[in-house]
Enzyme design. Structure first.
Site, PDB file in Angstrom:
ATOM      1  N   SER A 130       0.843  -1.199   0.000  1.00 29.22           N
ATOM      2  CA  SER A 130       0.000   0.000   0.000  1.00 29.22           C
ATOM      3  C   SER A 130       0.875   1.245   0.000  1.00 29.22           C
ATOM      4  CB  SER A 130      -0.927   0.014   1.224  1.00 29.22           C
ATOM      5  OG  SER A 130      -0.203   0.395   2.375  1.00 29.22           O
ATOM      6  N   GLY A 131       0.248   2.372  -0.192  1.00 28.47           N
ATOM      7  CA  GLY A 131       0.970   3.641  -0.237  1.00 28.47           C
ATOM      8  C   GLY A 131       0.985   4.383   1.078  1.00 28.47           C
TER       9      GLY A 131
END
Length: 186
Positions: free
Chosen positions: A49-50
């Site tokens: 994920s970011g």
């Protein structure tokens, strides 16, 4: 021209041999560590994920040092911990709360607006981020773990090695054919 081709040939051979050794090492070490890729005592994880951008981006791989004691981290450290469902999360420690022997960490992803909803017990910490990351390689690593990806990683290098061997053999045969026969009349 021949020197350039010879140099390119050597470079390709060295790169392919190095990759083969690296893949063999990773395969063997992951078998011994229960499927966790391990390089020189560090575990390799893929970022999914970011939440930690710009420290590391989605699809990157990071190295974490497995936990010795989950009670030694301080605010600013980046830790990897396990959620109740077994998912691994890597976030930055914002606050440390100690009550007796129990240490709880308030964590937050760098790109997130708020801290994580649940504090993390020191017992759930599996390691700490070492500062080593390679952007976007995790996409390839995840693909390599799939059936299609692992098959391609076996077939494509094999075909390339066969092609390279065929070129080398034909080149050697051509050099033999181009040599003048020795003068035997002396």
């Amino acid at each position: 021209m021949k020197r350039a081709i010879s140099l390119i040939s050597r470079v390709i051979t060295i790169v392919m041999f190095s990759c083969m050794l690296l893949f063999a090492y990773l395969a063997i070490s992951s078998k011994f560590t229960g499927g966790k890729p391990n390089v020189f005592g560090y575990e390799i994880k893929t970022v999914l994920s970011g939440s930690m951008e710009p420290a590391f981006y989605t699809g990157s791989i990071i190295a974490i040092k497995p936990v010795q004691s989950g009670t030694t981290y301080k605010p600013g450290d980046v830790i990897t911990y396990k959620l109740q469902d077994g998912t691994l999360v890597t976030h930055r420690v914002k606050e440390v709360n100690a009550a007796g022997e129990e240490v709880m960490y308030v964590t937050k992803g760098d790109a997130n607006d708020a801290a994580d909803s649940e504090p993390v017990s020191h017992k759930n910490v599996v390691g700490s981020y070492t500062g080593f990351t390679i952007p976007y390689v995790g996409y390839a690593a995840d693909y390599a773990r799939s059936k299609t990806g692992s098959a391609l990683l076996l077939i494509v290098p094999g075909i390339l090695l066969l092609f390279y061997a065929a070129i080398s053999i034909f080149d050697a045969l051509r050099q033999i054919d181009n040599k003048e026969p020795a003068d035997l009349s002396q």
